[in-house]
Design a protein around this motif. Sequence first.
Motif, mmCIF file in Angstrom:
data_model
loop_
_atom_site.group_PDB
_atom_site.id
_atom_site.type_symbol
_atom_site.label_atom_id
_atom_site.label_comp_id
_atom_site.label_asym_id
_atom_site.label_seq_id
_atom_site.Cartn_x
_atom_site.Cartn_y
_atom_site.Cartn_z
ATOM 1 N N TYR A 134 -5.285 -13.873 49.080
ATOM 2 C CA TYR A 134 -6.246 -14.397 50.044
ATOM 3 C C TYR A 134 -7.660 -13.950 49.679
ATOM 4 N N CYS A 135 -7.819 -12.691 49.338
ATOM 5 C CA CYS A 135 -9.146 -12.185 48.938
ATOM 6 C C CYS A 135 -9.640 -12.962 47.721
ATOM 7 N N GLY A 136 -8.654 -13.345 46.874
ATOM 8 C CA GLY A 136 -8.976 -14.061 45.640
ATOM 9 C C GLY A 136 -9.558 -15.446 45.864
ATOM 10 N N HIS A 137 -9.396 -16.023 47.067
ATOM 11 C CA HIS A 137 -10.022 -17.325 47.314
ATOM 12 C C HIS A 137 -11.527 -17.236 47.082
ATOM 13 N N CYS A 138 -12.122 -16.134 47.469
ATOM 14 C CA CYS A 138 -13.572 -15.982 47.273
ATOM 15 C C CYS A 138 -13.881 -15.042 46.104
ATOM 16 N N HIS A 139 -13.123 -13.938 45.999
ATOM 17 C CA HIS A 139 -13.377 -12.958 44.919
ATOM 18 C C HIS A 139 -12.482 -13.295 43.723
ATOM 19 N N THR A 140 -12.729 -14.469 43.127
ATOM 20 C CA THR A 140 -11.799 -14.990 42.108
ATOM 21 C C THR A 140 -11.687 -14.077 40.890
ATOM 22 N N MET B 245 -17.377 -16.584 59.556
ATOM 23 C CA MET B 245 -17.746 -15.272 60.082
ATOM 24 C C MET B 245 -18.347 -14.387 58.985
ATOM 25 N N ILE B 246 -17.746 -14.454 57.783
ATOM 26 C CA ILE B 246 -18.299 -13.647 56.684
ATOM 27 C C ILE B 246 -19.722 -14.101 56.382
ATOM 28 N N GLU B 247 -19.915 -15.445 56.437
ATOM 29 C CA GLU B 247 -21.252 -15.955 56.134
ATOM 30 C C GLU B 247 -22.261 -15.519 57.187
ATOM 31 N N THR C 278 -21.910 -12.873 59.389
ATOM 32 C CA THR C 278 -22.024 -11.414 59.543
ATOM 33 C C THR C 278 -21.454 -10.691 58.316
ATOM 34 N N PRO C 279 -22.123 -10.870 57.151
ATOM 35 C CA PRO C 279 -21.588 -10.227 55.938
ATOM 36 C C PRO C 279 -21.494 -8.702 56.084
ATOM 37 N N TRP C 280 -22.395 -8.130 56.869
ATOM 38 C CA TRP C 280 -22.391 -6.670 57.042
ATOM 39 C C TRP C 280 -21.074 -6.188 57.641
ATOM 40 N N LEU C 281 -20.476 -7.049 58.489
ATOM 41 C CA LEU C 281 -19.238 -6.659 59.152
ATOM 42 C C LEU C 281 -18.108 -6.601 58.119
ATOM 43 N N HIS C 282 -18.042 -7.645 57.281
ATOM 44 C CA HIS C 282 -17.044 -7.717 56.208
ATOM 45 C C HIS C 282 -17.210 -6.508 55.280
ATOM 46 N N ARG C 283 -18.463 -6.217 54.935
ATOM 47 C CA ARG C 283 -18.723 -5.061 54.065
ATOM 48 C C ARG C 283 -18.274 -3.771 54.733
ATOM 49 N N ARG C 284 -18.635 -3.652 56.020
ATOM 50 C CA ARG C 284 -18.354 -2.411 56.723
ATOM 51 C C ARG C 284 -16.855 -2.143 56.818
ATOM 52 N N VAL C 285 -16.102 -3.225 57.034
ATOM 53 C CA VAL C 285 -14.659 -3.066 57.176
ATOM 54 C C VAL C 285 -14.011 -2.739 55.829
ATOM 55 N N LEU C 286 -14.612 -3.212 54.731
ATOM 56 C CA LEU C 286 -13.909 -3.142 53.450
ATOM 57 C C LEU C 286 -14.496 -2.178 52.426
ATOM 58 N N THR C 287 -15.575 -1.508 52.732
ATOM 59 C CA THR C 287 -16.039 -0.482 51.782
ATOM 60 C C THR C 287 -16.460 0.762 52.541
ATOM 61 N N LYS C 288 -16.357 1.868 51.862
ATOM 62 C CA LYS C 288 -16.851 3.144 52.384
ATOM 63 C C LYS C 288 -17.719 3.725 51.274
ATOM 64 N N ALA D 252 -21.306 -10.010 43.886
ATOM 65 C CA ALA D 252 -21.940 -9.484 42.673
ATOM 66 C C ALA D 252 -23.361 -9.010 42.977
ATOM 67 N N LYS D 253 -23.748 -7.924 42.312
ATOM 68 C CA LYS D 253 -25.130 -7.449 42.438
ATOM 69 C C LYS D 253 -25.801 -7.671 41.087
ATOM 70 N N ASP D 254 -26.910 -8.393 41.066
ATOM 71 C CA ASP D 254 -27.582 -8.802 39.828
ATOM 72 C C ASP D 254 -26.595 -9.436 38.853
HETATM 73 C C1 HEC Z 1 -14.216 -16.491 52.617
HETATM 74 C C2 HEC Z 1 -14.634 -15.739 51.453
HETATM 75 C C3 HEC Z 1 -14.191 -14.287 51.387
HETATM 76 C C4 HEC Z 1 -12.923 -13.790 51.542
HETATM 77 C C5 HEC Z 1 -11.633 -14.538 51.829
HETATM 78 C C6 HEC Z 1 -13.023 -12.361 51.286
HETATM 79 N N1 HEC Z 1 -14.315 -12.022 51.010
HETATM 80 FE FE1 HEC Z 1 -15.001 -10.193 50.561
HETATM 81 N N2 HEC Z 1 -16.904 -10.870 50.489
HETATM 82 C C7 HEC Z 1 -17.264 -12.191 50.645
HETATM 83 C C8 HEC Z 1 -18.708 -12.307 50.572
HETATM 84 C C9 HEC Z 1 -19.523 -13.586 50.686
HETATM 85 C C10 HEC Z 1 -19.188 -10.988 50.366
HETATM 86 C C11 HEC Z 1 -20.637 -10.558 50.205
HETATM 87 C C12 HEC Z 1 -21.146 -10.123 51.530
HETATM 88 C C13 HEC Z 1 -22.590 -9.709 51.385
HETATM 89 O O1 HEC Z 1 -22.811 -8.556 51.068
HETATM 90 O O2 HEC Z 1 -23.422 -10.582 51.564
HETATM 91 C C14 HEC Z 1 -18.024 -10.118 50.331
HETATM 92 C C15 HEC Z 1 -18.079 -8.761 50.161
HETATM 93 C C16 HEC Z 1 -16.963 -7.944 49.986
HETATM 94 C C17 HEC Z 1 -16.994 -6.531 49.719
HETATM 95 C C18 HEC Z 1 -18.221 -5.655 49.750
HETATM 96 C C19 HEC Z 1 -18.951 -5.556 48.488
HETATM 97 C C20 HEC Z 1 -20.115 -4.588 48.626
HETATM 98 O O3 HEC Z 1 -21.228 -5.071 48.722
HETATM 99 O O4 HEC Z 1 -19.880 -3.381 48.643
HETATM 100 C C21 HEC Z 1 -15.707 -6.104 49.595
HETATM 101 C C22 HEC Z 1 -15.234 -4.698 49.275
HETATM 102 C C23 HEC Z 1 -14.875 -7.246 49.810
HETATM 103 N N3 HEC Z 1 -15.669 -8.347 50.047
HETATM 104 C C24 HEC Z 1 -13.500 -7.192 49.761
HETATM 105 C C25 HEC Z 1 -12.690 -8.233 50.198
HETATM 106 C C26 HEC Z 1 -11.259 -8.119 50.365
HETATM 107 C C27 HEC Z 1 -10.445 -6.869 50.074
HETATM 108 C C28 HEC Z 1 -10.815 -9.320 50.826
HETATM 109 C C29 HEC Z 1 -9.400 -9.703 51.218
HETATM 110 C C30 HEC Z 1 -8.845 -8.967 52.338
HETATM 111 C C31 HEC Z 1 -11.975 -10.184 50.933
HETATM 112 N N4 HEC Z 1 -13.097 -9.493 50.557
HETATM 113 C C32 HEC Z 1 -11.933 -11.513 51.343
HETATM 114 C C33 HEC Z 1 -16.418 -13.266 50.827
HETATM 115 C C34 HEC Z 1 -15.061 -13.172 51.062
#
Ligand code: HEC
Length: 476
Positions: A51-57, A168-170, A172-182, A249-251
Amino acid sequence: MRMISGLLGMALAYAFSQPVLADDLPPLDPGVKPKEAHEWVDPMKLGGSEYCGHCHTDIFHQWNASTHHFSSFNNPVYRKVVTRTIERKGQPTFAFCANCHDPILKSSGETDKLDADNWKANAGITCLSCHRIMEIGAGNGDYRIAEPTLHPFALSDNPTLAKAHKTMIELTPWLHRRVLTKPFYGNPEYCAACHSLTVPSSINGLAPISLTDEFGQLHRRHQNVHGEDLPGRCIDCHMPEVPSNDPAAKDGLIRSHRFAGSNTALPTFNRDLDQREVVETFLSSGIVALRVAGVRTRPEDPFRSGEEVPAQAGDHVEIALEVRNVRAGHQFPTGTVDSNEAWLSTIVTDANARALVTLGQIDEQGLVPADAIRFGTRFVDAAGNFTDRRNTTSDAVSIAEDSVIPIRGSRTVFVGFTIPANAASPFTALFTLNWRKYSPAFIAWVFDGRDTPPLPVTPLASLRLTLPATTSINRN
Ligand code: HEC
Ligand code: HEC
Ligand code: HEC
Ligand code: HEC
Ligand code: HEC
């Protein structure tokens, strides 16, 4: 409106999905479950790396090829060894192995009802096993994973939810980042949670023994030696920055999730030529260097530099060869030092390119000869037997032989041979330091004799020495 409140609800659930952790957790005893039952993580919520791979190919494809993906029962070597371990030592020992190899089983408390063919025992170290680590201890798999509120499986299966998640990621990207990185994920202590391994006395039945501690070695070196060009973090070498158009990606760069190290066996079994090439390139990038420290032709002589030694046919030549660990951030080799094969081979040729002497060459069975000069560690169990079936992590009690090269250190080895009487000078000795992940005898045991592609022998370093003889006149 319903859509927005739904999204907000998900966002809130995300934000409040921080774990409830006991303040003072008991010290880790692998036989005892470290968590209370209410803290177990639903395995479904840690799987779903696709699932993560859909975006993080790119990251997904890199991880998919890595040993982290194949850390579990989907790795034939681990499957064989751990199955034998459970047969011999019982299920509680498996809980110890699972601490590092099977984070999903460890975190869901399912190590006592193992089904080796279930997806949970074959998912490896998934994206979320790493990206939901909230806290780390001091090694031996002491880390705490908390489940994310969202469900990668539910998301994969449900297009509407998946779409809402993307929005939601689009938004509130900060939320996605906050949940998935430390912030501590880049630190070596994070990796050390699984890469520092001490067999406890409850497992080997005698006394604790440290098997691997890359972090300790790197850390002590930094404390004791200043101003050295030595990266301070594991990820500087094992997760190099590579170009990608990943959304995170950064740069234009991401950290490679291939985690190249020294495992050339897994990509060979998986017939994954890309991963194998990345690992072989990493290994042959000048991590060790060879240097001739001295040569002599008579035991009573002092060692001298090669050009000064008048070697001639009939002489017994002794060469002191220094093997230096130039690039590893820890000893060479490290990790599975009991089963890795790192050895020196030598070919001596005469002026007509005729091979006069060969040492350390693989024999017809594909085996490294018993008298080859090797770099590694051999451990023994409580009965004094070598732990040569990778049962080191459960049975080792002591070190019997040790020839690893310390971090930024060197080891001098001695190569001796007699030049045949009829050989034409000058003589050339070609030294090669070779790497193979496992011996064919071990692999035959792992696969019960079934056919497997042969493991590659990777040259890590080589050096050529020409010995001018006294009779040599063409020195110009
Ligand atoms: C719908 C697309 C999408 C999916 C699915 C997704 N991501 Fe992301 N992810 C993003 C985007 C876009 C960003 C960049 C957010 C930003 O910083 O603007 C991101 C950022 C991240 C980051 C933070 C990178 C940093 O800046 O430190 C991590 C870690 C991450 N994703 C892990 C995951 C994992 C693990 C999963 C699966 C559970 C996942 N993502 C699923 C789109 C997605
Ligand atoms: C062994 C642990 C581990 C696993 C498994 C893992 N990651 Fe990472 N990931 C990391 C670390 C460490 C970083 C770098 C953190 C830093 O730079 O501070 C990282 C960085 C990232 C980033 C930020 C972009 C980058 O690469 O610099 C994303 C996005 C990401 N990971 C997604 C994933 C996805 C998706 C998966 C599964 C396909 C995954 N990770 C598997 C440890 C892991
Ligand atoms: C959850 C535990 C865990 C964490 C966290 C972890 N690793 Fe690993 N790592 C493992 C296991 C287990 C293996 C071996 C898998 C196998 O071969 O069965 C491994 C394998 C590797 C390898 C491959 C070694 C080889 O021989 O090719 C490298 C390199 C590596 N890890 C680096 C890292 C780095 C760098 C980090 C930190 C960013 C890290 N790991 C974090 C458990 C972990
Ligand atoms: C300066 C670069 C560098 C740093 C920093 C570094 N490594 Fe390595 N690592 C290497 C090289 C080169 C190899 C291959 C040679 C070897 O096995 O020693 C390697 C191999 C490995 C292996 C495979 C072991 C084997 O021989 O099967 C593991 C596991 C590993 N490293 C873990 C770590 C961990 C954990 C850290 C951080 C505490 C770390 N490394 C820091 C360069 C580095
Ligand atoms: C502290 C974490 C940790 C524990 C506990 C642990 N291992 Fe490992 N194991 C690792 C790491 C890290 C590697 C990879 C090292 C390398 O590549 O050199 C590894 C490698 C292996 C391998 C080689 C896998 C391959 O890909 O070739 C086997 C087999 C193995 N372990 C079996 C076990 C068994 C059986 C147990 C329990 C008795 C166990 N391990 C306990 C961390 C651990």
